[in-house]
Design a protein around this motif. Structure first.
Motif, mmCIF file in Angstrom:
data_model
loop_
_atom_site.group_PDB
_atom_site.id
_atom_site.type_symbol
_atom_site.label_atom_id
_atom_site.label_comp_id
_atom_site.label_asym_id
_atom_site.label_seq_id
_atom_site.Cartn_x
_atom_site.Cartn_y
_atom_site.Cartn_z
ATOM 1 N N VAL A 29 -32.618 78.739 9.341
ATOM 2 C CA VAL A 29 -32.834 78.337 8.824
ATOM 3 C C VAL A 29 -33.857 77.953 7.622
ATOM 4 C CG1 VAL A 29 -30.719 77.682 8.668
ATOM 5 C CG2 VAL A 29 -31.977 75.910 8.821
ATOM 6 N N ILE A 30 -34.526 78.644 6.825
ATOM 7 C CA ILE A 30 -35.967 77.607 5.604
ATOM 8 C C ILE A 30 -34.980 76.248 5.842
ATOM 9 C CG2 ILE A 30 -37.084 78.120 4.213
ATOM 10 C CD1 ILE A 30 -36.249 80.595 4.053
ATOM 11 N N PRO A 31 -35.537 75.006 6.534
ATOM 12 C CA PRO A 31 -35.737 73.784 6.255
ATOM 13 C C PRO A 31 -35.554 73.112 4.803
ATOM 14 C CG PRO A 31 -37.069 73.842 7.920
ATOM 15 C CD PRO A 31 -37.142 75.746 7.563
ATOM 16 N N ASP A 32 -36.382 73.985 3.462
ATOM 17 C CA ASP A 32 -36.630 73.276 2.274
ATOM 18 C C ASP A 32 -35.321 73.853 1.301
ATOM 19 O OD1 ASP A 32 -39.285 72.558 2.582
ATOM 20 O OD2 ASP A 32 -40.316 74.240 2.151
ATOM 21 N N LYS A 33 -34.474 75.014 2.266
ATOM 22 C CA LYS A 33 -33.569 75.071 1.260
ATOM 23 C C LYS A 33 -32.426 74.914 2.231
ATOM 24 C CE LYS A 33 -35.383 79.857 -0.627
ATOM 25 N NZ LYS A 33 -35.651 81.060 -0.586
ATOM 26 N N ILE A 34 -32.323 74.364 3.187
ATOM 27 C CA ILE A 34 -30.599 74.101 3.522
ATOM 28 C C ILE A 34 -31.471 72.652 4.594
ATOM 29 C CG2 ILE A 34 -28.742 73.812 5.855
ATOM 30 C CD1 ILE A 34 -29.236 77.344 4.976
ATOM 31 N N ASP A 35 -30.698 71.416 4.712
ATOM 32 C CA ASP A 35 -31.171 70.296 4.785
ATOM 33 C C ASP A 35 -29.723 70.030 6.299
ATOM 34 O OD1 ASP A 35 -28.607 70.077 3.358
ATOM 35 O OD2 ASP A 35 -28.973 67.715 2.193
ATOM 36 N N ASP A 36 -29.886 68.812 6.571
ATOM 37 C CA ASP A 36 -29.176 69.090 7.266
ATOM 38 C C ASP A 36 -27.805 69.428 8.106
ATOM 39 O OD1 ASP A 36 -31.432 68.074 9.180
ATOM 40 O OD2 ASP A 36 -31.068 66.464 9.134
ATOM 41 N N LEU A 37 -27.030 68.294 6.616
ATOM 42 C CA LEU A 37 -25.923 68.747 6.054
ATOM 43 C C LEU A 37 -25.269 70.013 5.392
ATOM 44 C CD1 LEU A 37 -24.616 64.998 4.527
ATOM 45 C CD2 LEU A 37 -23.878 66.055 7.088
ATOM 46 N N GLY A 38 -26.563 70.853 4.992
ATOM 47 C CA GLY A 38 -26.067 72.385 5.227
ATOM 48 C C GLY A 38 -26.216 73.061 6.273
ATOM 49 N N ALA A 39 -26.832 73.577 7.628
ATOM 50 C CA ALA A 39 -26.448 73.395 8.219
ATOM 51 C C ALA A 39 -25.074 73.378 8.476
ATOM 52 C CB ALA A 39 -27.090 72.927 9.318
ATOM 53 N N PHE A 40 -24.479 71.980 8.703
ATOM 54 C CA PHE A 40 -23.766 72.183 9.587
ATOM 55 C C PHE A 40 -22.425 72.729 9.263
ATOM 56 C CE2 PHE A 40 -20.024 69.296 8.894
ATOM 57 C CZ PHE A 40 -18.992 69.519 10.604
ATOM 58 N N ASN A 41 -22.050 73.069 7.922
ATOM 59 C CA ASN A 41 -21.895 73.205 6.800
ATOM 60 C C ASN A 41 -21.595 74.806 6.857
ATOM 61 O OD1 ASN A 41 -19.999 71.453 5.722
ATOM 62 N ND2 ASN A 41 -21.779 71.111 3.485
ATOM 63 N N LEU A 42 -22.967 75.400 7.004
ATOM 64 C CA LEU A 42 -23.620 77.060 7.003
ATOM 65 C C LEU A 42 -22.290 77.414 8.451
ATOM 66 C CD1 LEU A 42 -24.347 79.384 6.009
ATOM 67 C CD2 LEU A 42 -26.967 79.255 7.852
ATOM 68 N N ALA A 43 -22.635 76.682 9.645
ATOM 69 C CA ALA A 43 -22.329 76.831 10.828
ATOM 70 C C ALA A 43 -20.755 76.791 10.386
ATOM 71 C CB ALA A 43 -22.318 75.744 11.858
ATOM 72 N N ARG A 44 -19.812 76.458 9.631
ATOM 73 C CA ARG A 44 -18.497 76.028 9.451
ATOM 74 C C ARG A 44 -17.614 77.566 8.747
ATOM 75 N NH1 ARG A 44 -15.166 72.694 10.238
ATOM 76 N NH2 ARG A 44 -13.658 73.683 8.463
ATOM 77 N N SER A 45 -18.990 77.836 8.367
ATOM 78 C CA SER A 45 -18.509 79.423 7.272
ATOM 79 C C SER A 45 -19.084 79.813 7.627
ATOM 80 C CB SER A 45 -19.802 79.107 5.819
ATOM 81 O OG SER A 45 -18.981 80.266 4.557
ATOM 82 N N ILE A 46 -20.300 80.148 9.071
ATOM 83 C CA ILE A 46 -20.068 81.269 9.116
ATOM 84 C C ILE A 46 -18.887 81.666 10.087
ATOM 85 C CG2 ILE A 46 -21.331 82.831 10.836
ATOM 86 C CD1 ILE A 46 -24.292 81.364 9.509
ATOM 87 N N LYS A 47 -18.870 80.442 10.746
ATOM 88 C CA LYS A 47 -17.315 80.563 12.052
ATOM 89 C C LYS A 47 -16.141 81.413 10.959
ATOM 90 C CE LYS A 47 -14.819 77.802 12.707
ATOM 91 N NZ LYS A 47 -13.156 76.836 12.379
ATOM 92 N N ASP A 48 -15.622 80.807 10.261
ATOM 93 C CA ASP A 48 -14.626 81.392 9.350
ATOM 94 C C ASP A 48 -14.819 82.557 9.014
ATOM 95 O OD1 ASP A 48 -13.656 78.713 9.448
ATOM 96 O OD2 ASP A 48 -14.538 78.027 7.311
ATOM 97 N N ARG A 49 -16.052 83.091 8.759
ATOM 98 C CA ARG A 49 -16.058 84.422 8.480
ATOM 99 C C ARG A 49 -15.923 85.827 9.806
ATOM 100 N NH1 ARG A 49 -20.605 86.425 4.309
ATOM 101 N NH2 ARG A 49 -19.890 88.348 5.256
ATOM 102 N N ILE A 50 -16.509 85.082 10.208
ATOM 103 C CA ILE A 50 -16.433 85.945 11.586
ATOM 104 C C ILE A 50 -15.318 86.155 12.069
ATOM 105 C CG2 ILE A 50 -16.856 86.118 14.069
ATOM 106 C CD1 ILE A 50 -19.058 84.254 14.162
#
Length: 520
Positions: free
Chosen positions: A474-495
């Motif tokens: 991910v691009i660090p300027d667009k996604i922070d640490d908590l955003g990375a955590f939420n992104l992983a959850r969202s990808i997992k749910d979609r898979i």
């Protein structure tokens, strides 16, 4: 003279006899009446004596009865008096208790009235204080509005915005910490159970085939199997319901059919014909019927053996026949019969570790793919067919739900259904258990990477370990640490919701800064 005397005597005697007879005639009734009167007087006298005696006895008995009745009446009156005395004592005690309770209630009412008066006074005083405080608050608010140049609504909105921003971060951190903690415990327990289950069970698997190759002793046998003008091979294909492929491959004839039962019957029939040597339509029909009976017996034996090996009683015989038919069914190169036994063993072990019904878990594991025994004969997916068969033969609701939910077609409503899902995944995802075509593998990898790239802020994604792990950059300027955590959850749910895959897929979101300088 003598004659006259005699006559006279005769006459006198006759008169005397007549007189005596008349006397007797009149005297006998007289004496008889006198005797009768005497007897009557005696009987009357005896009767009077007896009557006097009876009267005296009756008087004595009457006096005794009266005395006894009097005693019983006095006794009953005494008992009634005692009961009345006891009842009177109880009533007196109750009256005393009621008087005490009345006195207590009167005192409580007095105290309540006093407290009520006190609370009323306090409420009035608080109302006065509240009014004074409200006036002071209003004054302070007016001063604050003048100083800050903001209205109350604007200040409230600003406070809510700041609190929401702060709480969002805290909630994300809290959720992450709790999930990490839960994952650590769940992973440890899951690893323990799964490793125990896998270490206690191992089973062979076979390659998937839709054809059987039957070896021939020589190429001459091909011509005999074909027969004059092809009558033998036509008879074989009609009776057995398979396609026989005779090509240039030396000493081999190929049986092709999607129905594994027919394929097995055809193989046994051909082997018997080759061994017997007499290849003609009559003999073909005889040996094919014999092969059908042999396969049916093997199916029955395989079903009973599966139930015996798992220790499962009271399974319908018809359902056991469907279990036995799985012996001739393969899926992705894995034998369905062996796979069902694997899932049953693994489910039983995991259920025992969790303190659940081990036999019920084995039963659900054994029957989870029962629909595959008839999916080449009946319309519908093997899940739908399996659920219909389970309902038809009276299986428990837990088993039916395990069949319906092991591929996620319906929600799992019990723990055993989740256990069967895990055991099914273990048996199928074991390296070498199943084969997968290159085309489907590449398509799944591409779909996985494209799904991750569809998120804003993701600049690259890589599928690794044969699609069992996906790494997302991910691009660090667009996604922070908590955003990375939420992104992983969202990808997992979609898979989980959009893709079909064996085993598990690990999602890793990578966010990093790199400072690069070049020394010249």
């Amino acid at each position: 003279m003598d004659l006259s005397l005699a006559i006279t005597l005769i006459v006198v005697a006759a008169v005397a006899g007549i007189a005596l007879g008349v006397g007797i005639f009149f005297l006998v009734p007289y004496f008889r009446e006198k005797v009768s009167n005497k007897k009557s007087l005696k009987i009357i006298h005896d009767a009077e004596v007896k009557a006097d005696r009876i009267v005296k006895n009756a008087q004595i008995d009457g006096k005794q009865s009266v005395a006894e009745l009097k005693l019983e009446a006095e006794k009953e009156i005494k008992e009634k008096r005692n009961e009345l005395a006891q009842t009177e004592n109880r009533l007196l005690q109750r009256e005393q208790n009621i008087d005490r309770r009345d006195s207590i209630l009167t005192n409580k009412e007095t105290l309540i009235d006093q407290k009520n008066d006190s609370l009323t006074r306090q409420i009035n005083e608080n109302a006065k204080k509240e009014k004074i405080l409200q006036e002071k608050i209003d004054g302070i608010i007016n001063e604050l509005e003048k100083v800050s140049n903001m209205s109350i609504q604007e200040a409230r909105d600003e406070i809510f915005r700041r609190v929401e921003s702060k709480m969002a971060q805290e909630i994300s951190v809290y959720i992450k910490n709790k999930e990490d903690e839960a994952n650590e415990k769940c992973d440890a327990k899951a690893v323990e159970i799964l490793s125990l289950a896998m270490s206690r069970f191992a089973q062979e698997s076979t390659n998937e085939r839709t054809v059987y190759a039957v070896a021939l002793p020589n190429d001459e046998m091909k011509g005999r199997i074909i027969g004059r003008e092809g009558r033998n091979i036509r008879s074989l294909e009609q009776l057995l319901g398979v396609d026989l492929i005779i090509d240039d491959t030396p000493e081999v004839i190929t049986i092709s059919c999607f129905n594994p039962i027919r394929r097995e019957i055809a193989r046994l029939t051909l082997e018997a014909l080759i061994k017997d040597g007499r290849i003609q339509p009559g003999r073909i029909e005889e040996l094919s019927n014999k092969a059908k009976k042999e396969v049916e017996e093997q199916i029955k034996k395989a079903g009973e053996e599966a139930a015996f090996r798992l220790g499962l009683p009271r399974i319908n015989k018809e359902l056991l026949n469907y279990v036995g038919r799985l012996k001739y069914r393969t899926s992705y190169g894995q034998n369905a019969y062996d796979h069902s036994l694997e899932v049953a063993y693994l489910s039983g072990i995991m259920a025992a570790e969790l303190g659940l019904d081990q036999n019920l878990a084995k039963r659900a594991g054994l029957l989870h793919d029962i629909g595959k025994a008839a999916d080449f004969e009946v319309d519908g997916s093997h899940v739908e067919i399996g659920a219909r068969l389970a309902r038809k033969y009276g299986e428990p609701d837990v088993v039916i739900n395990a069949i319906e939910s092991h591929h996620g077609d319906v929600p799992a409503n019990c723990v055993i259904s989740h256990i069967v899902q895990a055991a099914d995944t273990l048996s199928a995802a074991r390296p070498g258990a199943r084969s997968e075509t290159l085309e489907s593998y590449v398509k799944r990898i591409e779909q996985l990477e494209e799904l991750c790239k569809s998120y804003d802020g993701v600049y690259q994604s890589y599928a690794m370990q044969s699609g069992r792990e996906i790494r997302v950059m991910v691009i660090p300027d667009k996604i922070d640490d908590l955003g990375a955590f939420n992104l992983a959850r969202s990808i997992k749910d979609r898979i989980e919701n959009e893709m079909t895959y064996p085993g598990q897929i690990k999602v890793s979101v990578i966010r990093e800064y790199r400072a690069i300088e070049t020394a010249k």
